[in-house]
Design a protein around this motif. Structure first.
Motif, PDB file in Angstrom:
ATOM      1  N   LEU A   1      40.324 -27.170  30.993  1.00  0.00           N
ATOM      2  CA  LEU A   1      40.785 -28.949  31.273  1.00  0.00           C
ATOM      3  C   LEU A   1      42.090 -28.690  31.865  1.00  0.00           C
ATOM      4  O   LEU A   1      42.661 -29.792  32.465  1.00  0.00           O
ATOM      5  CB  LEU A   1      40.731 -29.667  30.070  1.00  0.00           C
ATOM      6  CG  LEU A   1      39.551 -29.600  29.392  1.00  0.00           C
ATOM      7  CD1 LEU A   1      39.725 -30.315  28.059  1.00  0.00           C
ATOM      8  CD2 LEU A   1      38.170 -30.139  30.038  1.00  0.00           C
ATOM      9  N   TYR A   2      42.820 -27.630  31.966  1.00  0.00           N
ATOM     10  CA  TYR A   2      44.035 -27.568  32.603  1.00  0.00           C
ATOM     11  C   TYR A   2      45.137 -28.837  32.179  1.00  0.00           C
ATOM     12  O   TYR A   2      45.567 -29.375  32.930  1.00  0.00           O
ATOM     13  CB  TYR A   2      43.831 -27.535  34.243  1.00  0.00           C
ATOM     14  CG  TYR A   2      43.056 -26.674  34.654  1.00  0.00           C
ATOM     15  CD1 TYR A   2      43.457 -25.223  34.624  1.00  0.00           C
ATOM     16  CD2 TYR A   2      41.777 -27.066  35.011  1.00  0.00           C
ATOM     17  CE1 TYR A   2      42.608 -24.063  34.988  1.00  0.00           C
ATOM     18  CE2 TYR A   2      40.758 -25.888  35.559  1.00  0.00           C
ATOM     19  CZ  TYR A   2      41.309 -24.543  35.588  1.00  0.00           C
ATOM     20  OH  TYR A   2      40.307 -23.598  35.724  1.00  0.00           O
TER      21      TYR A   2
ATOM     22  N   ALA B   1      50.010 -28.078  28.373  1.00  0.00           N
ATOM     23  CA  ALA B   1      49.046 -27.209  27.525  1.00  0.00           C
ATOM     24  C   ALA B   1      49.429 -26.762  26.147  1.00  0.00           C
ATOM     25  O   ALA B   1      50.361 -25.921  25.863  1.00  0.00           O
ATOM     26  CB  ALA B   1      48.763 -26.047  28.554  1.00  0.00           C
ATOM     27  N   PRO B   2      48.284 -27.118  25.032  1.00  0.00           N
ATOM     28  CA  PRO B   2      48.944 -26.767  23.845  1.00  0.00           C
ATOM     29  C   PRO B   2      48.711 -25.351  23.551  1.00  0.00           C
ATOM     30  O   PRO B   2      49.450 -24.727  22.894  1.00  0.00           O
ATOM     31  CB  PRO B   2      47.921 -27.519  22.982  1.00  0.00           C
ATOM     32  CG  PRO B   2      46.875 -28.034  23.720  1.00  0.00           C
ATOM     33  CD  PRO B   2      47.461 -28.247  25.079  1.00  0.00           C
TER      34      PRO B   2
ATOM     35  N   PRO C   1      46.990 -22.048  31.450  1.00  0.00           N
ATOM     36  CA  PRO C   1      46.208 -22.843  32.469  1.00  0.00           C
ATOM     37  C   PRO C   1      46.403 -22.424  33.761  1.00  0.00           C
ATOM     38  O   PRO C   1      45.254 -22.298  34.654  1.00  0.00           O
ATOM     39  CB  PRO C   1      46.732 -24.129  32.353  1.00  0.00           C
ATOM     40  CG  PRO C   1      47.887 -24.413  31.606  1.00  0.00           C
ATOM     41  CD  PRO C   1      47.827 -22.927  30.781  1.00  0.00           C
TER      42      PRO C   1
ATOM     43  N   ILE D   1      44.317 -19.159  34.387  1.00  0.00           N
ATOM     44  CA  ILE D   1      42.954 -19.166  34.188  1.00  0.00           C
ATOM     45  C   ILE D   1      42.381 -19.938  35.425  1.00  0.00           C
ATOM     46  O   ILE D   1      41.495 -19.617  36.095  1.00  0.00           O
ATOM     47  CB  ILE D   1      42.575 -20.366  33.068  1.00  0.00           C
ATOM     48  CG1 ILE D   1      42.918 -19.789  31.578  1.00  0.00           C
ATOM     49  CG2 ILE D   1      41.011 -20.861  33.001  1.00  0.00           C
ATOM     50  CD1 ILE D   1      42.442 -20.560  30.555  1.00  0.00           C
TER      51      ILE D   1
ATOM     52  N   LEU E   1      36.831 -30.094  23.731  1.00  0.00           N
ATOM     53  CA  LEU E   1      36.094 -29.078  24.189  1.00  0.00           C
ATOM     54  C   LEU E   1      35.138 -28.796  22.581  1.00  0.00           C
ATOM     55  O   LEU E   1      36.099 -28.760  21.691  1.00  0.00           O
ATOM     56  CB  LEU E   1      36.613 -27.814  24.572  1.00  0.00           C
ATOM     57  CG  LEU E   1      37.318 -27.741  25.906  1.00  0.00           C
ATOM     58  CD1 LEU E   1      37.965 -26.484  26.215  1.00  0.00           C
ATOM     59  CD2 LEU E   1      36.044 -28.008  26.898  1.00  0.00           C
TER      60      LEU E   1
ATOM     61  N   VAL F   1      38.225 -22.636  25.114  1.00  0.00           N
ATOM     62  CA  VAL F   1      38.115 -21.737  26.227  1.00  0.00           C
ATOM     63  C   VAL F   1      38.353 -20.225  25.796  1.00  0.00           C
ATOM     64  O   VAL F   1      39.423 -19.955  24.941  1.00  0.00           O
ATOM     65  CB  VAL F   1      39.090 -21.824  27.232  1.00  0.00           C
ATOM     66  CG1 VAL F   1      39.103 -21.047  28.364  1.00  0.00           C
ATOM     67  CG2 VAL F   1      38.849 -23.428  27.721  1.00  0.00           C
TER      68      VAL F   1
ATOM     69  N   ILE G   1      40.313 -17.613  26.066  1.00  0.00           N
ATOM     70  CA  ILE G   1      41.599 -17.393  26.740  1.00  0.00           C
ATOM     71  C   ILE G   1      41.870 -15.791  26.542  1.00  0.00           C
ATOM     72  O   ILE G   1      42.014 -15.124  27.733  1.00  0.00           O
ATOM     73  CB  ILE G   1      42.747 -18.140  26.020  1.00  0.00           C
ATOM     74  CG1 ILE G   1      42.628 -19.634  26.092  1.00  0.00           C
ATOM     75  CG2 ILE G   1      44.221 -17.666  26.689  1.00  0.00           C
ATOM     76  CD1 ILE G   1      43.436 -20.478  25.422  1.00  0.00           C
TER      77      ILE G   1
HETATM   78 FE1  SF4 Z   1      43.910 -27.004  27.730  1.00  0.00          FE
HETATM   79 FE2  SF4 Z   1      42.104 -25.081  26.285  1.00  0.00          FE
HETATM   80 FE3  SF4 Z   1      42.691 -24.973  29.018  1.00  0.00          FE
HETATM   81 FE4  SF4 Z   1      44.897 -24.697  27.614  1.00  0.00          FE
HETATM   82  S1  SF4 Z   1      42.963 -23.355  27.721  1.00  0.00           S
HETATM   83  S2  SF4 Z   1      44.883 -25.624  29.441  1.00  0.00           S
HETATM   84  S3  SF4 Z   1      44.347 -25.979  25.672  1.00  0.00           S
HETATM   85  S4  SF4 Z   1      41.531 -26.344  28.002  1.00  0.00           S
END
Ligand code: SF4
Length: 448
Positions: A36-37, A41-42, A54, A57, A102, A106, A108
């Motif tokens: 969701l960018y 960003a948490p 973000p 990604i 979500l 994601v 990550i």
């Molecule tokens: Fe938001 Fe998750 Fe994307 Fe981080 S990885 S920017 S928390 S949606």
């Protein structure tokens, strides 16, 4: 016979295949499209090295994995290793699922691995040394903290020599994490990217208190990142019996020998409840043990291992004996044949809760291999031999968290010898960055 051995060897190799296989190009783009960018960003705040998550990604989404790797490595030079070994569910991915709409976070870690692997396969180093300052820094210990510090100092133009007691660089990231999570080859790829910056590495070169004192006078600064020492003893009879192993020694062999040649018992007991105990138990099962039991003196709620490690271990059919305190390793003919335990009762289901033994509750777990996994002890002899070095009550070096400076002039520290126990590779990397920035600031202030 030969083909039987070949089949066994192939089976063990396949048992050690990647736990989280790499994403394909299209899978990575599809996963990146879920992000969701988020503003502020948490996930990024949950990463100790503050990788622009973000940002990297988005680069994957735009089919720029090399640019994405650069974004990651700028913040964390061990980005590919951390993608494999970080507890992402309690760090970045944990923050993602907790703070967004979500349904599942994601992935990550797998995206980070995709980008870093793409750069590693292309043998991209990305970095070059800064303009020479003619300042010299000694780094003691070639684990993730020391190597990161060396890399950051070379970027700033300082000369760096690393003194490493062992035969291999990379510390626990290279040898101390089960081989089904990270291979030795990949760990060394990231080490070599750092060494290519012109870092001088002296392997098999232990440093004692006397040598450290002379390094402090020879060099402009010293960064101490010696990690920890041996696994803590159980302090029970029978520890010298054949078949009794330290957890790290057991895991090391999966990186230093062909897997089919690694030693494993038929019936294995692992003592401990941390992530290393889980690694050792899973490695034992994968090496072909018929049964593996983890004996832990408290209950599940008090166990320090991460939930995902516990779930993975249960999935490998490892048994658990909760509230089992070892009292003796039973031997016959000089070899271990079992672990004698007594049941405990806890005042509460949490770490540190008071334990009492249940009378007449002793029992024996049959085992021809007992693996001790109680955590490592500090290298107290070296640390206490350094005059005026301040240690905390757990005998870890007290540092200024903003610079890595210790109580000794010109001496900085990071990694496990300065952090609290249970820290991760990613925290060691961050401490190396902090130490390098602290050393650079000191060298910039001090005129020759
Ligand atoms: Fe938001 Fe998750 Fe994307 Fe981080 S990885 S920017 S928390 S949606």
């Amino acid at each position: 016979m030969a083909s039987e051995a070949g089949t066994k060897s192939r089976r063990i190799e396949s048992n050690f295949a990647d736990v989280h296989p790499a994403l394909t190009d299209d899978e990575a783009v599809a996963e990146a499209s879920r992000c969701l960018y988020c503003y502020d960003a948490p996930c990024m705040r949950a990463c100790p090295t503050r990788i622009d998550i973000p940002g990297f990604i988005r680069q994957i989404l735009h089919r720029n994995p090399i640019g994405s790797a650069r974004t990651i490595l700028d913040a964390n030079i061990f980005g590919g290793s951390c993608a494999r070994v970080c507890p992402t569910d309690v760090l970045c991915e944990g923050a993602c699922v907790d703070n967004t709409l979500l349904k599942a976070p994601v992935q990550i870690g797998r995206l980070q691995r995709f980008a870093c692997d793409t750069a590693a396969e292309a043998s991209l180093g990305f970095y070059s040394p800064g303009a020479a300052t003619r300042r010299r820094v000694a780094v003691i210990g070639a684990g993730p903290a020391g190597l990161t510090c060396a890399h950051e100092l070379r970027k700033r133009g300082h000369d760096v020599t690393i003194y490493e007691a062992g035969k291999v660089a990379g510390g626990l990231n290279t040898l101390g994490i089960a081989a089904y999570k990270i291979t030795t080859d990949f760990a060394l790829t990231e080490v070599n990217r750092i060494l290519a910056m012109g870092v001088v590495l002296r392997l098999n070169t232990p440093v004692d208190g006397t040598r450290l004192a002379s390094l402090l006078s020879e060099y402009d600064a010293v960064f101490l990142s010696i990690g920890l020492g041996r696994t803590a003893p159980l302090d029970i009879p029978g520890e010298k019996l054949k078949g009794v192993w330290e957890s790290l020694e057991f895991i090391f062999q999966t990186h230093t020998k062909p897997l089919a040649k690694c030693k494993v018992g038929r019936r294995v007991v692992v003592v401990g409840g941390g992530n290393t105990a889980m690694d050792a138990a899973n490695a034992a099962i994968k090496l072909g043990a018929e049964s593996v039991t983890i004996a832990y003196r408290r209950d599940r709620g008090a166990m320090p291992a991460f939930d995902h490690e516990y779930d993975y271990t249960i999935g490998n059919a490892v048994q658990f004996e909760w509230n089992a305190r070892p009292v003796r390793i039973v031997g016959k003919g000089g070899k271990a044949i079992g672990l004698r335990c007594i049941r405990t009762r806890q005042s509460k289901s949490q770490r540190g809760a008071k334990l009492t033994d249940v009378p007449k509750s002793e029992f024996t777990i049959p085992a021809d291999m007992v693996i001790k996994a109680l955590g490592q002890e500090p290298l107290a002899d070296l640390l206490t031999s350094i005059p005026k070095l301040k240690l905390n009550r757990k005998r870890r070096i007290v540092i200024d968290p903003t610079t890595g400076a210790t109580s000794v002039p010109k001496l900085f520290a990071g990694g496990d010898c300065a952090l609290t126990p249970m820290e991760e590779v990613v925290s060691a990397v961050q401490s190396g960055k902090v130490g390098a920035a602290g050393i650079h600031a000191m060298l910039s202030e001090v005129k020759r």
